[in-house]
Design a protein around this motif. Structure first.
Motif: not given
Lengths: 296, 252, 348
Positions: B17-30, B33-42
């Motif tokens: 199962t390909h659970t994460l596909q080509d994720i690109n992001l920048h999480i700033p310091s200090n 950062t929240a990550l939301i999504g339905p269950s099973g979204c990765g």
């Protein structure tokens, strides 16, 4: 006409019911009777052992070596010491190997063919008759050294401890919640440290129980010692030489023709049983109290 | 102080199962950062890739680049080194049941060979204070097992345990989902106070929670990062139709 | 699981400013020291590998042990295998003086004493298992279960001691005459009866294997879902009918496994049997007569065996015993495993 038929059917039904209920009562009675029947030998064994053993037990039994044939008195100090030495050797080899193999199965070998194979081999080893273990230890050690030795006896018993301990360790580690291992790994604790300080520590009450039971099992083994430790009439701590052991001495005395020796055999059996029962009971108390409070 | 996290072309698998596909992001310091999504979204898989916990499962695999303050965690460091720099708080409180409260907090240091007793005392006290648990447990630090306190306290204990190793990043995988509302509020307060000192990534299925604590929010769906932006923007004027549908409760 | 949407957002998107508190204490010099310490600390890759290797080595030592046992048994019995071939297992004479060795009397003794033990122990064990499962009053249940566990913990040599001084006289003076009187015509119970012989060995083995059969069959009976038992009772079945229809029928495979496991134990049992079976290599129908088993001939003669062929023949007997118990145990494990695995799948 139809009236008689219904009565007849009713009668037959009642007869059928009676039969069913009679069978039911019979089987119930049989089960109760059987239970009583098997409890009788147990009570007989333990009761007679207490009676014969206690009446033959005295201080001399613990501090004296066997008296020559025909002379009264004497004890099994040599056998108690010998058993202690052999069991110490067996435990110090068998327990670490058994626990380590259990750790491999639970922490590294889960769901792998290799793990299943080890598990199966452990079960096979567990079923090997103890007398065969004696032959193996004889062929590997005694035959090479050209004399019987306590060391060979200790090795034979150690091998018998391994499969039991391996399987209990594995089962106990399997009950440790995965979340706790993740917590430790997530803290940057290396896996080996996690296994030692988290998994094994959490499972330790059960693993100790397993070790004690394995110990109790081999403590009474006679067959593997017959041609390894061989027995010795004197106190000896030299593991490269023949050495006395309690079960061995009980066997020799039991099949001897002397009353005085029979008396000592009963006393020895009582001491042996007391040791084993002590270990088993301790384990029961320990494992009940060792249960974790709170949590889960 | 925290470090920023830059994720480039991250892919992850569970078995086939390909659970994460080509994720690109920048999480700033200090910041939080929240990550939301339905269950099973990765989203959980994603945070587990940030401290290389994903690969502890034998059938799991991850590929791509994760730069933590410039350090490529998949190339230039071992998992153990990374996890010492990245604290993690799990969905269910998981204190070590055989250890006292004190030993739970000190475990990350003690089990890594830290021996200085006086400094350990300091660290335990500071971490428990940071986790707002000190006042409740200071009298039986060594008497009570980590598993004998309430669920909310256990989770704060786990936060204190994660903070004791002085991490640069704090990952929280639905830290309040197993807790009652009062405990949840306490955890949220904590995140709010801690975010100035650490880079916090919090996975949540509770959108109000995301809105309360996080400066930025990412929305995951079916293993893809659909949208990543300032929290206010995501919750008021999302640019993707799917985000809007999710926020307004039209599917899930 | 869905949360309220946009309509509630305005009030919650404005976060309250952090309250200054004790927890907000500025990080002192300590944090950097800790960070530094952990960064300098080795990641333990070497230790991890070494630890894993050590654990693996110990696990594989179990293979090595079994392989080594097989190896020495096969190697050291070569002399006898070459001298007698398959005839070894058909020969009835055991004559160390002339060097003629046949294992049939021991095979016969082992099989007969074990089957006797199983025949005596199985009905009793099943009755006790049923008693403990269904009939026994709750407060008595765990003491009786504990007692049967104790029975399993008594060493073989102590059973032997008890048998020599208690069981043998009983078999000679009380049980023997009754059997002779009523069943003497079958040819199985013919005087003289010295109390030492095949029957007594069977009885002591039965007592020894009872706890195994009883506790494992109780486990597999327990594995039958309560719902099935209740369904039978709801149909108006009596207790016995319920046990027969739902419990026994569904657990019979596991019970067979338990019985075979008990058989495996009986086959390899040494000390108690050696002490009461009489140790004489005969093949007789009479169960009062002395016999000899594979295990007891090794126990009795191994340390005195003079001559390489004699020793080799005894080791070949050990090899045979080893192979038989392994096959029997493997079958039993597979059966018990199949049943209890089904149970755990049912719970999942």
């Amino acid at each position: 006409m139809s009236g008689t038929r219904t009565t007849r059917t009713a009668n037959m039904n009642r007869l059928h019911e009676l039969r069913r209920s009679a069978v039911n009562h019979f089987v119930t009675g049989l089960a109760v009777f059987s239970t009583v029947l098997v409890l009788v030998p147990l009570v007989a064994i333990v009761g007679y052992l207490l009676y014969k053993g206690a009446s033959s037990l005295n201080l001399a039994f613990f501090i004296h070596v066997p008296a020559p044939v025909g002379e009264p008195g004497g004890g099994m100090a040599n056998a108690i010491m010998g058993s202690a030495v052999i069991l110490a050797l067996a435990s110090s080899i068998g327990i670490p190997i058994g626990i380590a193999a259990g750790v491999y199965l639970a922490e590294y070998g889960r769901g792998r063919h290799l793990g299943n194979l080890v598990r199966f081999t452990a079960d096979v080893l567990n079923g090997v008759p103890s007398i065969v273990m004696g032959i193996a230890a004889y062929s590997l050690i005694v035959a090479k050294q050209h004399h019987f030795s306590g060391f060979a006896g200790g090795v034979a018993l150690a091998i018998m401890m391994v499969p039991t301990i391996t399987r209990t360790t594995e089962e106990m580690l399997a009950t440790v919640p995965h979340a706790i291992r993740e917590a430790a790994l997530g803290l940057g604790i290396p896996k080996w440290r996690t296994v030692l300080s988290i998994s094994l520590r959490t499972a330790s009450p059960g693993i100790i129980t397993g070790c004690m039971l394995a110990f109790a099992r081999v403590a009474g083994e006679t067959a593997p010692l017959l041609f390894t430790a061989f027995g010795n009439q004197f106190t000896s701590f030299d593991m490269t030489q023949p050495i006395a052991a309690l079960p061995l001495q009980i066997y020799v005395y039991a099949v001897s023709p002397y009353d005085e020796w029979h008396r000592l055999a009963w006393a020895g059996a009582l001491v042996l049983i007391a040791m084993i029962m002590g270990a088993v009971t301790l384990v029961r108390i320990f494992s009940n109290r060792g249960a974790l409070q709170g949590g889960h | 102080m925290g470090v920023d996290i830059r994720v480039e072309n991250l892919n992850a698998w569970y078995g086939n199962t390909h659970t994460l596909q080509d994720i690109n992001l920048h999480i700033p310091s200090n910041q939080a950062t929240a990550l939301i999504g339905p269950s099973g979204c990765g989203k959980s898989t994603f945070v587990r890739c940030l401290n290389r916990m994903h690969e502890t499962n034998p059938i799991a695999r991850a590929e791509g680049t994760v730069l933590m303050g410039g350090l490529d965690i998949y190339k230039d460091a071992s998992p153990v080194e990374i996890r010492r720099r990245v604290g993690m708080v799990f969905q269910r409180p998981n204190p070590f049941p055989t250890m006292s409260i004190y030993d739970n907090v000190a475990s990350g240091l003690k089990l890594n060979g830290f021996r200085n007793k006086r400094m350990l005392d300091e660290v335990v006290e500071r971490s428990l204070k940071q986790a707002a648990l000190w006042e409740e447990v200071k009298d039986d630090l060594r008497k009570k097992s980590g598993a004998s306190i309430s669920g909310g306290q256990q989770q704060r204990l786990c936060i204190a345990r994660a903070l004791a190793v002085d991490p640069e990043v704090l990952l929280m995988d639905e830290p309040a989902s197993a807790l009652d509302p009062v405990s949840t509020a306490k955890i949220e307060d904590l995140i709010f106070q801690l975010k100035s000192q650490y880079t916090i990534v919090i996975v949540t299925h509770n959108m109000q929670q995301a809105a309360r604590v996080a400066a930025n929010t990412g929305f995951f769906l079916n293993g893809k990062l659909v949208e990543f932006d300032a929290t206010t923007k995501i919750f008021t004027t999302p640019s993707d139709k799917r985000t809007e549908d999710y926020i307004t409760g039209r599917f899930g | 699981m869905m949360q309220p949407g946009l309509d509630k957002l305005p009030e919650i998107t404005v976060p309250v400013e952090p309250q200054p508190s004790a927890a907000d204490a500025a990080p002192s010099a300590a944090p950097s020291a800790i960070r530094l310490f952990l960064q300098q600390r080795s990641a333990g890759r070497w230790a991890d590998g070494a630890f894993r290797g050590l654990m693996m080595l110990c696990a594989f030592s179990i293979f090595a042990i079994v392989a080594l046992i097989v190896f020495v048994l096969v190697k050291n019995s070569q002399l006898s295998i070459h001298a007698f071939g398959f005839k070894f297992f058909k020969g009835t004479s055991w004559d160390p003086v002339s060097g003629d060795f046949g294992a049939l009397p021991f095979i016969y003794g082992t099989v007969v004493s074990s089957l006797l033990a199983v025949a005596i122990a199985v009905p009793l064990s099943l009755c006790v298992a049923i008693f403990l499962l269904d009939i026994c009053p709750r407060p008595l249940r765990s003491p009786i279960a504990f007692l049967t566990e104790l029975l399993a913990a008594i060493p073989s040599v102590v059973y032997g001691l008890w048998a020599v001084f208690i069981l043998v006289p009983i078999m000679r003076d009380n049980v023997g005459p009754i059997l002779e009187k009523y069943l003497g015509w079958t040819g199985f119970f013919v005087e003289p009866n010295f109390g030492v012989g095949m029957l007594t060995a069977g009885v002591i083995l039965a007592i020894m294997i009872f706890p195994i059969i009883s506790s494992i069959s109780r486990d597999v009976m327990k594995a039958v879902p309560i719902a099935q038992r209740e369904a039978a009772l709801a149909l108006g079945a009596t207790r016995w009918e319920m046990l027969r229809m739902s419990v026994l029928r569904n657990s019979r495979l596991g019970i067979v496994g338990a019985i075979i496991l008990g058989l495996g134990r009986a086959l390899g049992e040494t000390m108690a049997v050696t002490m009461v079976i009489g140790n004489h290599p005969d093949i007789l129908k009479n169960l009062f007569a002395p016999g000899y088993t594979l295990a007891s001939v090794i126990a009795n003669e191994f340390s005195e065996a003079s001559g390489d062929l004699y020793l080799s023949a005894l080791i070949e007997i050990g090899l045979a015993l080893f192979l038989v118990t392994i096959v029997v145990n493997a079958i039993a494990r597979l059966l018990v495993w199949a049943v209890t695995r089904g149970e755990s799948a049912g719970h999942a």
